[in-house]
Design an enzyme around this catalytic site. Structure first.
Site, short mmCIF file in Angstrom:
data_model
loop_
_atom_site.label_atom_id
_atom_site.label_comp_id
_atom_site.label_asym_id
_atom_site.label_seq_id
_atom_site.Cartn_x
_atom_site.Cartn_y
_atom_site.Cartn_z
CG PHE A 143 -2.35 -0.28 0.97
CD1 PHE A 143 -2.76 -1.49 0.44
CD2 PHE A 143 -3.33 0.66 1.26
CE1 PHE A 143 -4.10 -1.77 0.20
CE2 PHE A 143 -4.67 0.41 1.01
CZ PHE A 143 -5.06 -0.81 0.48
CD GLN A 258 -6.48 9.76 2.79
OE1 GLN A 258 -7.19 8.78 2.93
NE2 GLN A 258 -5.24 9.80 3.22
NE ARG A 304 -5.31 6.05 0.41
CZ ARG A 304 -6.26 5.39 1.04
NH1 ARG A 304 -7.08 6.01 1.86
NH2 ARG A 304 -6.40 4.09 0.86
CG HIS A 372 -11.05 8.19 0.50
ND1 HIS A 372 -12.05 7.33 0.09
CD2 HIS A 372 -10.17 7.44 1.21
CE1 HIS A 372 -11.78 6.11 0.54
NE2 HIS A 372 -10.66 6.14 1.24
NE ARG A 408 -7.92 6.93 6.18
CZ ARG A 408 -8.02 6.00 5.23
NH1 ARG A 408 -7.27 4.93 5.28
NH2 ARG A 408 -8.87 6.14 4.23
#
Lengths: 647, 250
Positions: A143, A258, A304, A372, A408
């Site tokens: 990830f 985010q 992200r 998100h 995050r």
């Protein structure tokens, strides 16, 4: 007691993973628990989490050497040093337990296949021999922003599988769930919370729940971005609203929003980061893999916030694919092959087919960054106890606990739901065991009457005022347009003015339907003012924070400023005040000193004081902002300096 | 891109079942609404547009709007399916919408699937029956990845209720486990972490409210939005039940 007044030991508001896991802990300790949920719990937004749950089990070759300390480093760096480091430590230590507990409850985690496995890593197909010794243990996938493969997964339906397992346990324990019920006001007096007033979404009738402890686990507030969010329609942030409406409970870091790099364009349905974890590429209109140039070390798997900014910039540079709905970029999954896409990424394959008419085996997928996740939320201490309000707790996305800081990491939120659920649930159980339901029912009935009065007032308005949906749409346009991925002081000032004007409009809005019962228009109207207040707090917090940290990026203040802004924003909206009040507390005791994240910019404004000076009296200063006492001493779970052997 | 994108936008006519049980003056009836079709238009978009511009009292349920949460099961031209993933470009110009049968009506297209599924889970005890408590210090028990994937296949059910609505038996026998119920039973039956004995399983599934209530019409298999292999699920349950019956006799 009448059906208008219910009493229980623990009231949990929200039937997603965090709320249900918390409820299990309290019920298992022998307490009466009532869960209120907007929807049947299995339809909660937790079910939409796709790609994985971070836990340092270290079971596959690319996870070798992983442990909670490595996970801690990734999480704090990911947060851009905005996280509470003790909470990040607690989280990373307990995540492996929570994931294994889910295995015990039935989650069909994807498992390690001993022997030769074929993976795509940084654009290359490689064969890796997984050890036979680890065959059958829980597998990991890569990830963004992590040093190791750490995300545990069940295809691309990890949240669904986890939620069903946890909800099964809720049913097994016989915990009462009232679905289609919405908490609309907290019952509180003198800094002590005694439950909530709720509205039944079947009948439109209000009822009061008095409880020794109340837990807010209502998820995020993405819908303040209107349609520009991957969030479900139910993520309207009402948990944060009812906490803020007490006038004393602060919301933390609401400007930390985010934006997920890969929402399907134009419907904004989430396409998991697990795609890039498994080797997918981001391409511009010339089919160029621009992330390799932009972030040579992490490529598509930077955090992200960083990836979303590069994507947005790419589109600003004219390299997006133009459509009537605006520009998008491409996600390329084709090289992963049909077998992989229809098993390990099956839900992505289905979403592309159902919502875009595309087959990712052959087709490029149109994607764009979209709101998100809400890093901010109800500010709580490490026990999940809200600031300034005894007996009120919060867990999961609704809370600012705060392990995410200003960004995050993917897979950390799904893990947070069950880890925080376990920990906060335990603290709730302890709290309830030593308190009695010492509350006047008159207090509950007064709160119920005031909630009912708001509904009556909406139904009583007449004339030609604006529609609630028009106000909502305008809010979404302002938030995405001016409180988005790149922010500037000028645009944020405009956003604050526009949201303030919408708040005034909200008082003039008129319902088109006076239908009795739940009345969907009335149900939404009752939320609108709260959503606008959250939007204002978010926009104003972003305006005041004159630096760039994590997902909060100010083009006019592009550097992280540890000299002035190594702090957490606290926003309170005092009763009857026209505007919110902002204050700033230390992020917590800092163990890992601020530095470079390993991706994104390496430029920043350094701290001017020493760490010792920053940490000196940090807990007393937080207490002044409303942090209540914790079961264990603050800082007790920090493993100071453990990270040193790893860097 | 929708199939009709290149041509002139169609005018769509939605005929929608209306009834508000909370309104003493409400009578069940069909009401028609007309809107212009837009590219990528799903029933999620169309119904919200109708509510926001034509009739704000219209009740329906959507949450994730990405075919994951199972909230929006409804009858579309007589067939149960998820509203969010139904594109108008795949429908004729006249679209008739009804609430799912079997489930209690809340209002208009909104039905109470939550209560039905909770009762199903309670009745079949659809949770892992482990003999030992969870040990937080222990490593996870191993599982073969092929078996994990087989369990996952059944785990994918989103409890939208489309199969239940399509089922002739579930429509007349309120106690029937229904396709989703049988699928959930099979999912736990094949999971070695669930340590129920064959005899215990036999009690759950081997009766006319269980797998032997199924008449084999298999509409469930055709309508399942997640394309669960329900035919194989029932065959698996019958086989396991027979084995248990023979084992019990010998």
């Amino acid at each position: 007691m009448s059906s208008e007044l219910i009493s229980t030991d623990v009231l949990v508001i929200g039937g997603g993973l965090a709320g249900e896991r918390c409820a299990i802990e309290a019920a298992a300790a022998g307490h009466d628990v009532l869960i209120l949920s907007l929807v049947p719990p299995r339809r909660s937004h937790s079910c939409a989490a796709q790609g994985g749950m971070q836990a340092a089990l270290g079971n596959c070759v690319k996870a070798e050497g992983d442990n909670p300390t490595v996970h801690f480093l990734d999480t704090v760096r990911g947060s851009d040093w905005g996280a509470d480091q003790e909470v990040a430590q607690i989280f990373t230590e307990e995540a492996p337990i929570a994931v294994r507990e889910l295995a015990h409850l039935g989650v069909p985690w994807t498992r390690v296949r001993g022997g030769k496995n074929s993976y795509v890593i940084k654009g290359e197909r490689v064969e890796i021999e997984e050890s036979i010794e680890n065959d059958g243990l829980i597998m990991h996938r890569d990830f963004g922003g992590t040093a190791k493969w750490r995300a545990c997964y069940a295809a691309a339906a990890t949240g669904h599988a986890a939620l069903y397992a946890v909800d099964s346990e809720v049913v097994r324990l016989g915990i009462t769930v009232r679905d289609r019920a919405e908490a609309v006001e907290l019952i509180h007096e003198g800094g002590r919370c005694w439950g909530a007033v709720a509205r039944c979404l079947r009948t439109g009738k209000h009822f009061a729940v008095v409880a020794k402890a109340t837990v807010i686990a209502t998820g995020g507030y993405g819908r303040i971005y209107g349609q520009y969010t991957t969030n479900a329609t139910i993520n309207e942030g009402m948990g944060a609203v009812i906490a803020m409406n007490t006038g004393v409970v602060p919301l933390g870091n609401m400007e930390a929003i985010q934006f997920h790099p890969t929402a399907l364009a134009p419907s904004n349905i989430l396409v998991t980061e697990g795609c890039r974890g498994d080797g997918a590429y981001l391409l511009d209109k010339d089919l160029h893999r621009f992330m390799v140039d932009a972030e040579p070390a992490k490529q598509e798997l930077a955090s992200r916030d960083v990836v979303s900014r590069h994507m947005k910039q790419r589109m600003r540079d004219g390299k997006g694919v133009d459509t009537p709905y605006g520009p998008h970029l491409w996600l390329d999954l084709r090289h992963l092959g049909e077998q992989h896409l229809t098993t390990k990424l099956r839900e992505v394959w289905e979403i592309c087919r159902d919502f875009a008419g595309l087959n990712p085996v052959n087709d490029l997928i149109p994607v764009q960054p979209t709101q998100h996740y809400s890093m901010g939320g109800v500010r709580v201490n490490k026990d999940g106890q809200a600031y300034n309000m005894a007996g009120l707790f919060a867990a999961g996305e609704a809370a600012c606990w705060d392990m995410h800081g200003f960004n995050r990491l993917g897979g950390n939120s799904l893990a947070e739901t069950v880890v925080a659920g376990r920990i906060v649930g335990r603290r709730v159980a302890e709290f309830v065991a030593t308190s009695s339901l010492d509350v006047q029912t008159g207090l509950a009935f007064a709160a119920k009457a005031s909630a009912e009065q708001r509904a009556i007032a909406w139904l009583g308005r007449s004339g030609a005022g604006p529609s609630v949906y028009a106000i909502r749409n305008a809010m979404g346009e302002t938030m995405m347009g001016k409180v988005g991925i790149f922010r500037t002081g000028g645009e944020l000032e405009e956003a604050v003015a526009e949201i303030s004007a919408l708040l005034a409009d909200c008082d003039k809005a008129v319902l088109r339907s006076k239908a009795p019962g739940m009345n969907p228009e009335l149900s939404f109207a009752l939320r609108l003012k709260g959503m606008l207040r959250l939007a204002l707090v978010t926009a104003k917090g972003a305006l005041l924070r004159t630096e760039s940290r994590g997902a909060h990026y100010r083009s006019d203040y592009p550097l992280r400023n540890d000299a002035e802004w190594l702090s957490r924003t606290l926003a309170r909206w005092p009763a009857d005040a026209a505007e919110p009040e902002f204050s700033y507390e230390p992020v917590g005791e800092i163990d890992l000193p601020p530095g470079h994240r390993g991706y994104g910019s390496d430029e920043r404004i350094e701290m001017t004081e020493s760490l010792e000076q920053y940490n000196d009296g940090v807990y007393e200063r937080q207490a002044k902002h409303g942090r209540l006492a914790t079961a264990e001493l603050p800082g007790s779970r920090l493993r100071r300096g453990d990270w040193k052997e790893l860097v | 891109m929708t199939k009709k994108e290149s041509g002139k936008a169609r005018r769509l006519r939605f005929e929608i079942f209306r009834y508000n049980p909370e309104d003493p003056e409400s009578e069940p009836h069909m009401q028609a609404f007309e809107i212009d079709e837009a590219p990528y238009m799903s029933l999620y978009i169309a119904l919200n547009q109708i509510r926001e511009t034509l009739d704000p009292s219209l009740q329906f349920d959507f949450a994730c709007r990405s075919a994951i949460c199972g909230s929006c099961g409804m009858m579309v031209n007589g067939r149960p399916t998820l509203g969010c993933r139904t594109l108008t470009s795949d429908l004729p110009e006249v679209v008739r919408l009804h609430p799912l049968p079997v489930f209690k009506l809340i209002g208009d297209l909104s039905v109470d699937t939550g209560t039905w599924f909770r009762e199903m889970v309670e009745k079949s005890e659809a949770w892992i029956h482990a003999k030992e408590a969870f040990d937080p210090q222990a490593k996870e028990a191993r599982m073969d990845d092929d078996l994990a994937q087989a369990i996952y296949e059944g785990e994918r059910c989103i409890e939208c209720g489309c199969c239940v609505a399509s089922c002739g038996v579930a429509n007349v026998n309120q106690n029937f486990a229904g396709p989703a119920g049988l699928n959930r039973i099979a999912r736990f039956m094949m999971d070695p972490r669930d340590q129920r004995s064959d005899a215990e399983w036999f009690e759950v599934v081997s009766n006319s409210d269980g797998v032997f209530g199924c008449l084999g019409m298999m509409a469930c298999h055709d309508v399942c939005p997640k394309e669960l292999p329900l035919l194989e699920v029932y065959a698996y349950l019958r086989r396991k039940t027979l084995v248990a019956a023979f084992a019990g006799r010998s």
